[in-house]
Enzyme design. Structure first.
Site, PDB file in Angstrom:
ATOM      1  N   GLY A  82      49.039  43.926  50.681  1.00  0.00           N
ATOM      2  CA  GLY A  82      48.715  44.352  49.326  1.00  0.00           C
ATOM      3  C   GLY A  82      47.671  45.443  49.225  1.00  0.00           C
ATOM      4  N   GLY A  84      47.920  48.711  50.219  1.00  0.00           N
ATOM      5  CA  GLY A  84      48.558  49.922  49.695  1.00  0.00           C
ATOM      6  C   GLY A  84      48.782  49.818  48.202  1.00  0.00           C
ATOM      7  CE1 TYR A 119      53.374  55.976  47.158  1.00  0.00           C
ATOM      8  CE2 TYR A 119      55.209  56.110  48.686  1.00  0.00           C
ATOM      9  CZ  TYR A 119      53.860  56.165  48.443  1.00  0.00           C
ATOM     10  OH  TYR A 119      52.987  56.382  49.469  1.00  0.00           O
TER      11      TYR A 119
END
Length: 147
Positions: A82, A84, A119
């Site tokens: 977690g 990132g 993303y």
């Protein structure tokens, strides 16, 4: 096992910057260029454990309408925990707080191969998306290459 306390700071040395890049197989940036890039970043967030950087993310851009998210890196041994996601949440919060009512900004990034889905959870779409955007493109311009 006790979970290590992660602190977030907004500065990064050239040496630490290149060490983080190296751990994920990215090219070294010359000290001169790295220094300039770090100093001209709009925003930097660095995940630290015991005063050692384990991850980073930066925003570069024109300070107005265009922002580019770059250098989203987490050391391999800390990936999948977690970090990132926390770095990207800070980046997105910074962007959100930089926009006043009736304003907008164009935010882009180049995802590493096979990382698009990371993303997408932050609202990014791959190019070309079939609607408004063309193909994401890049090139490296080098006088000489050394590793």
């Amino acid at each position: 096992m006790e979970r290590m306390k992660i602190e977030y700071v907004n500065t990064l040395s050239v040496e630490d910057y290149n060490n983080l890049r190296k751990t994920v197989g990215w090219r070294k940036v010359s000290d001169r260029k790295a220094k300039i890039g770090l100093e001209k970043s709009i925003f930097i967030t660095v995940a630290m454990i015991d005063n050692k950087p384990i991850g980073m993310a930066r925003i570069v851009g024109d300070g107005g309408y265009f922002m580019l998210i770059v250098d989203v890196v987490v050391l391999p041994q800390w990936q999948g925990q977690g970090i990132g996601k926390s770095l990207m949440k800070q980046v997105m919060l910074y962007i959100d707080q930089s926009i006043e009512e009736n304003e907008n900004v164009f935010v882009s990034l180049m995802a590493a191969p096979e990382r698009d889905s990371f993303y997408e959870q932050f609202g990014f779409r791959a190019c070309p998306d079939g609607d408004l955007m063309g193909t994401g493109m890049y090139q490296y311009i080098c006088k000489t290459y050394s590793d």
